[in-house]
Design a protein around this motif. Sequence first.
Motif, PDB file in Angstrom:
ATOM      1  N   ILE A 399      -2.452 150.110 -35.866  1.00  0.00           N
ATOM      2  CA  ILE A 399      -3.129 150.849 -36.950  1.00  0.00           C
ATOM      3  C   ILE A 399      -2.033 151.544 -37.572  1.00  0.00           C
ATOM      4  O   ILE A 399      -1.401 152.406 -37.537  1.00  0.00           O
ATOM      5  N   GLY A 400      -1.956 150.672 -39.257  1.00  0.00           N
ATOM      6  CA  GLY A 400      -0.782 150.964 -39.772  1.00  0.00           C
ATOM      7  C   GLY A 400       0.595 150.912 -39.281  1.00  0.00           C
ATOM      8  O   GLY A 400       0.643 149.985 -38.439  1.00  0.00           O
ATOM      9  N   GLU A 401       1.315 151.585 -39.761  1.00  0.00           N
ATOM     10  CA  GLU A 401       2.751 151.225 -39.156  1.00  0.00           C
ATOM     11  C   GLU A 401       3.194 152.197 -38.137  1.00  0.00           C
ATOM     12  O   GLU A 401       4.104 152.009 -37.402  1.00  0.00           O
ATOM     13  N   ASP A 402       2.442 153.417 -37.922  1.00  0.00           N
ATOM     14  CA  ASP A 402       3.060 154.217 -36.951  1.00  0.00           C
ATOM     15  C   ASP A 402       2.063 154.400 -35.574  1.00  0.00           C
ATOM     16  O   ASP A 402       2.449 155.126 -34.963  1.00  0.00           O
ATOM     17  N   ALA A 403       0.888 153.569 -35.903  1.00  0.00           N
ATOM     18  CA  ALA A 403      -0.157 153.798 -34.562  1.00  0.00           C
ATOM     19  C   ALA A 403      -0.592 152.563 -33.900  1.00  0.00           C
ATOM     20  O   ALA A 403      -0.248 151.376 -34.636  1.00  0.00           O
ATOM     21  N   ALA A 404      -1.041 152.725 -32.939  1.00  0.00           N
ATOM     22  CA  ALA A 404      -1.557 151.372 -32.159  1.00  0.00           C
ATOM     23  C   ALA A 404      -2.332 151.692 -31.167  1.00  0.00           C
ATOM     24  O   ALA A 404      -2.395 152.867 -30.532  1.00  0.00           O
ATOM     25  N   ILE A 405      -3.179 150.864 -30.782  1.00  0.00           N
ATOM     26  CA  ILE A 405      -4.454 151.132 -29.870  1.00  0.00           C
ATOM     27  C   ILE A 405      -4.470 149.690 -28.984  1.00  0.00           C
ATOM     28  O   ILE A 405      -4.349 148.583 -29.371  1.00  0.00           O
ATOM     29  N   ALA A 406      -4.944 149.908 -27.687  1.00  0.00           N
ATOM     30  CA  ALA A 406      -5.120 148.850 -26.864  1.00  0.00           C
ATOM     31  C   ALA A 406      -6.434 149.356 -25.941  1.00  0.00           C
ATOM     32  O   ALA A 406      -6.460 150.292 -25.588  1.00  0.00           O
ATOM     33  N   VAL A 407      -7.060 148.189 -25.488  1.00  0.00           N
ATOM     34  CA  VAL A 407      -8.025 148.221 -24.552  1.00  0.00           C
ATOM     35  C   VAL A 407      -7.824 147.087 -23.417  1.00  0.00           C
ATOM     36  O   VAL A 407      -7.245 146.152 -23.646  1.00  0.00           O
ATOM     37  N   ALA A 408      -8.362 147.573 -22.013  1.00  0.00           N
ATOM     38  CA  ALA A 408      -8.098 146.743 -21.257  1.00  0.00           C
ATOM     39  C   ALA A 408      -9.213 146.831 -20.198  1.00  0.00           C
ATOM     40  O   ALA A 408      -9.883 148.031 -19.978  1.00  0.00           O
ATOM     41  N   GLY A 409      -9.544 145.819 -19.493  1.00  0.00           N
ATOM     42  CA  GLY A 409     -10.508 145.880 -18.317  1.00  0.00           C
ATOM     43  C   GLY A 409     -10.501 144.734 -17.411  1.00  0.00           C
ATOM     44  O   GLY A 409      -9.630 143.748 -17.790  1.00  0.00           O
ATOM     45  N   ARG A 410     -11.141 144.936 -16.276  1.00  0.00           N
ATOM     46  CA  ARG A 410     -10.797 144.013 -15.273  1.00  0.00           C
ATOM     47  C   ARG A 410     -12.269 143.996 -14.356  1.00  0.00           C
ATOM     48  O   ARG A 410     -12.721 145.234 -13.925  1.00  0.00           O
ATOM     49  N   ARG A 411     -12.566 143.000 -13.887  1.00  0.00           N
ATOM     50  CA  ARG A 411     -13.700 143.155 -12.874  1.00  0.00           C
ATOM     51  C   ARG A 411     -13.636 141.910 -11.826  1.00  0.00           C
ATOM     52  O   ARG A 411     -13.137 140.748 -12.188  1.00  0.00           O
ATOM     53  N   SER A 412     -13.763 142.144 -10.344  1.00  0.00           N
ATOM     54  CA  SER A 412     -13.487 141.419  -9.555  1.00  0.00           C
ATOM     55  C   SER A 412     -15.071 140.632  -9.482  1.00  0.00           C
ATOM     56  O   SER A 412     -15.834 140.971  -9.700  1.00  0.00           O
ATOM     57  N   TYR A 413     -14.720 139.320  -8.673  1.00  0.00           N
ATOM     58  CA  TYR A 413     -15.851 138.677  -8.449  1.00  0.00           C
ATOM     59  C   TYR A 413     -15.533 138.071  -6.942  1.00  0.00           C
ATOM     60  O   TYR A 413     -16.495 136.901  -6.412  1.00  0.00           O
ATOM     61  N   ILE A 414     -14.470 138.588  -6.026  1.00  0.00           N
ATOM     62  CA  ILE A 414     -14.206 137.740  -4.778  1.00  0.00           C
ATOM     63  C   ILE A 414     -15.227 138.062  -4.002  1.00  0.00           C
ATOM     64  O   ILE A 414     -15.726 137.385  -2.969  1.00  0.00           O
ATOM     65  N   GLY A 415     -16.050 139.335  -4.210  1.00  0.00           N
ATOM     66  CA  GLY A 415     -17.217 139.514  -3.242  1.00  0.00           C
ATOM     67  C   GLY A 415     -18.218 138.409  -3.406  1.00  0.00           C
ATOM     68  O   GLY A 415     -18.670 138.223  -2.148  1.00  0.00           O
ATOM     69  N   ASN A 416     -18.417 138.054  -4.668  1.00  0.00           N
ATOM     70  CA  ASN A 416     -19.484 136.893  -4.473  1.00  0.00           C
ATOM     71  C   ASN A 416     -19.015 135.580  -3.910  1.00  0.00           C
ATOM     72  O   ASN A 416     -19.517 134.996  -3.283  1.00  0.00           O
ATOM     73  N   VAL A 417     -17.728 135.465  -3.893  1.00  0.00           N
ATOM     74  CA  VAL A 417     -17.078 134.474  -3.261  1.00  0.00           C
ATOM     75  C   VAL A 417     -17.244 134.251  -1.780  1.00  0.00           C
ATOM     76  O   VAL A 417     -17.852 133.524  -1.036  1.00  0.00           O
TER      77      VAL A 417
END
Lengths: 889, 217
Positions: A399-417
């Motif tokens: 975001i401009g030269e001095d800032a930054a942003i990030a998002v992350a997410g995770r979901r499992s599905y081993i249970g479905n397996v």
Amino acid sequence: MKRIALVSLALSLAPVAALAQAVPEPPPEDAPITKLPKIKQFVEAIYPADALRDRIAAQVVLQIDLSAEGTVEDVIVVSSSTAAETLSATTAAALGVVRSSSVADWGFVSSATTAVAQMTFEPAEAGGVPVPVRIPFTYNFSLPPPPLPPPPPVGTATVAEPGPGIVNLSGTLRERGTRTLVVGAVVTVFRNEGEEASGFESVTNDEGRFEFFDLQPGEWKVLAEAPGYYPLRTAETVVVNQATDVTYYIEKGSYNPYEIVVEATRVKKEVNRRTLTAAEIVRVPGTLGDPVQVVENLPGVARSGGGQIIVRGSGPGDTGVYVDGVEIPIIYHFGGLKSVLPADVIESIDFYPGNFSVKYGRATGGIFDGHIRRLKPDQVHGAVDVSLLDASLFLEAPIGEDAAIAVAGRRSYIGNVISAVTPDDANIALVNAPVYYDYHLLANWRPSAKHELRGYFLGSDATFELLFENPAEFSTQVQSSNLSLGTSFQRGTVEYNYTPNSKMRNKLLGAVGHDKAEFRFGEQFRFLLDFFSFQVRNAFDWEMEDWLTVTFGLDYLSTLADVEVLAPFPPREGEPVGNTDVRETLFTRVEGQWTHNIAPYVEAVMEFGDLQLVPGVRFDYFQDTDSFSVDPRIVARYALTKEWTAKAGVGIVHQAPQPGETDPVFGNPNISLIRGVQYSVGAEWQPLDYIKVDGTLFYKDLYDLVVRVPAPLNLDNIGVGRVYGLELFLEHKFHENFRGWLTYTLNRAERRDAPGQPYRLFDFDQTHIVALVASYILPENWELGLRWRIVSGNPYTPFIDAVYNDALDQYDPVSGPVNSGRLPLFHQLDLRVDKSWVFDYWKLTAYLSLINSYNRGNTEGFQYSFDYSQRTPIQGLPIFPILGVRGEF
Amino acid sequence: MMRRILALLFVLAMSAPLTASAQELLKPAARQGFYIGGGLRQALLTATDDDIGNLGLFLGGGFTLRFGQVVNDLLGVGLAINNTGGSNDEWAGGFGALSLEMQLTPLPGEDFAVRGAIGVGGGGVTRSDPELETDDEPSGAFGAFYTLGVSYELFPWYEAEKYETGGFAFTGFLEGFFFPGGDLVTGGVMLGLEVTYWFGFQKNRLELPPDAAFVED
């Protein structure tokens, strides 16, 4: 203004005869040249002053005899001519080249031959043997181009006006896969013109740009070369009165995931601090790329097998778990398969098995501190990872030269397996398949070198629900058929770093958290928790003198809890499972209970030549037990030689009882703090930059351990413990495509449950712990890795007899001495292979992790027959492949 | 500012062979780059059950799918999927496996390779005649799977003079395997023929004469 290098050269296509061989056992005369000579050290010729003054350019064609060692044996002048002869009249005029009929008169020949005679080359080879050769060499003396015309207005067609010095082929060079600008690469355009060839050369500038002037229309061959990259060969067509701008992506010879930017090496102030970067963490086989699971492969850490961190004989709850200094309640999603911290959001982890700084407290084991990424993207980056277990996403943007942003997410599905492969006739049905997910928001803002603001939000959630078709098959005491578990928590953190000058730095951190846990086994048991936490930390570092830096800090944590529990008294460490009467339940409810913990601390780092002393003291107040503690600690490091460092530390640590242990129903409101004294002494040896050997002897006394006593007290601080051992750590940092480490821990952890009783083994006493972790990067972006562990089995309490219980209609086991048995040796090999494909804008990696590769049936416990007369081993995870793919851009 | 110009670095790389016509660049080997292949096999195997004992020799066959890449003169890495079945008078059985495969080329540039794999497999045996089944039949097999053998690639359409690599190959192989699948342990030898397509190298990874260097892949 862009930097431009313009080259005119002549291609000599005449073959050159090989010279007499000067090396032993020369290859046959007709042996083909298998490797061409390359310039190793280029020497720039001095431009004759008179020629420069009069703006004279020239070209000197030479033949060089190279020895088998790559040195210049002889220089023969073939011809001399003006550069203008190989250029168009327009270009020559544009460059201000004045034709000269007598190059030697200006001193060009002597200057060129003098320079060339000093150059060195990588020798030519024939059949792998260096051989002497004769090569053509043209040295061009060109004058700088006149100033560039102003660029065309933005938004207009990139049509260059005819005239001198017009850029009509330009471009940007980027790295394939990462889109990183490639600086200092040589881009050459050339083509044959009759018997001769002409060519130009440009070097990419800091913005990865290259430019060529006044290329004649037609097709030009383009060659882009940079050290460490495969050459790029292509062709471009130059059109009259049209500027061509291109972007080339060149592929790196090896995309090394461990190639990280090292900003500064942190000075070590501890006896043992292991720091692992995210890149190192991700590809450790058997850990599923999880930052926390990697810790289990470090010295001093026992194998838990269930998502716990057990450090130097301390209990699982005795190790502090932090994210950038903020305590989090759960580090693993249920089952210990994955931690709540995906590697994408982690920059590095610090792990301290003992003798840690006074900035950490409220823990008698070790410290795990995960550091969130400091975002520095130059453009939008992202990653998607999909495996058999879960899927995750990471996206960051400036975001401009001095800032930054990030998002992350995770979901499992081993249970479905698991749900899909569970047989229909199984006694257990998954009503809600196990699922975990976590979500993250990161932000940085650094408006100036003095101020930095960082934010991090972490959320985690995990649930599952089981239905027992026939619960009596498990125990006659079980009356319910439905079991559900759900945990969730969120943490929001804001950190402000202020660095007024090079001597001072202040870090202020505030965090708010909400934790929820719900466990139900029908109406028979339940555990409900609703919990808020507020944390403030401040650390002010002040370099008072060259030899003295002092840190003043404050660590404040308060909690607000609502808890409701209906359950039997839970088994405690050292108590054999199987004896609990689950029908004897207790009930407690706590509403709106505040607790406050505050801890000021001060720590100094003192440097006296080769000696470093780090004394510190921490004062803790625990409202839950209304207790004060004073924890003085000191660490000393002494550099014996450049390679050898001696180190030692001693310190006192305090810890509050575990949640619930001060409850009047389940515990004892009058119990107090647990105290520990940690000692360690050792040495480090670093014979090479990438080799490090570390040996540490440690000893730990534990006092006032909470143990079970008869009602009405339930619990009391009458237990003690002692732990001692040796840790060896041999580390090979990334070098020559290999990295890895070998650890060995010799360990004995004992407990005494009451005065006068003998010491017994701790539940997780593992005498020998060996871990070998290694990775090798192969060409073509393949990486192979392995982890091999050999660990002593855990102690267990054997059942030596059983008595029939009429009331319950079941057999009650009779236990032998506590932890007098030991499970068989554990050993397991995990393999991992990664393969990356690099495209212009992104990179795709596929991986296969083969957990327990030789399918060792490791015994994790025993299952007993109804009358305890027979037992069968409960085995751990069998061989288990995990396939996954990861895309990054 | 004046620029003095270096010439020629790329003359060395791009120009014609440096010596007389006989001195040419080495022709690249065909067995380069990614490969994908599949084929059929004959298998002779034996199985031993913990409770029943040895179940005799089985004769059968199966198929293989393989894909991977040769990463340097010596080593190739890839994945292999095997399916093999067999029977004798009393028993019939089979297994499938997913393996991490490595190939070693002891003679660089040649088409002979030693190859081995480690992976995970599953399978089982049953009575050929269901009427003979008892309560103590062998259980299914699940566990680690190992192979070791040799292979030879024949490239019938390979033309080294074009400085191209890869192409179709017929791959003959002889492999031994070992599958300790818990209570049921299986092992044997497999002889087979595969058709493999080698994708070859991109030309920018080869040292080439100029007339070949700028020819599109």
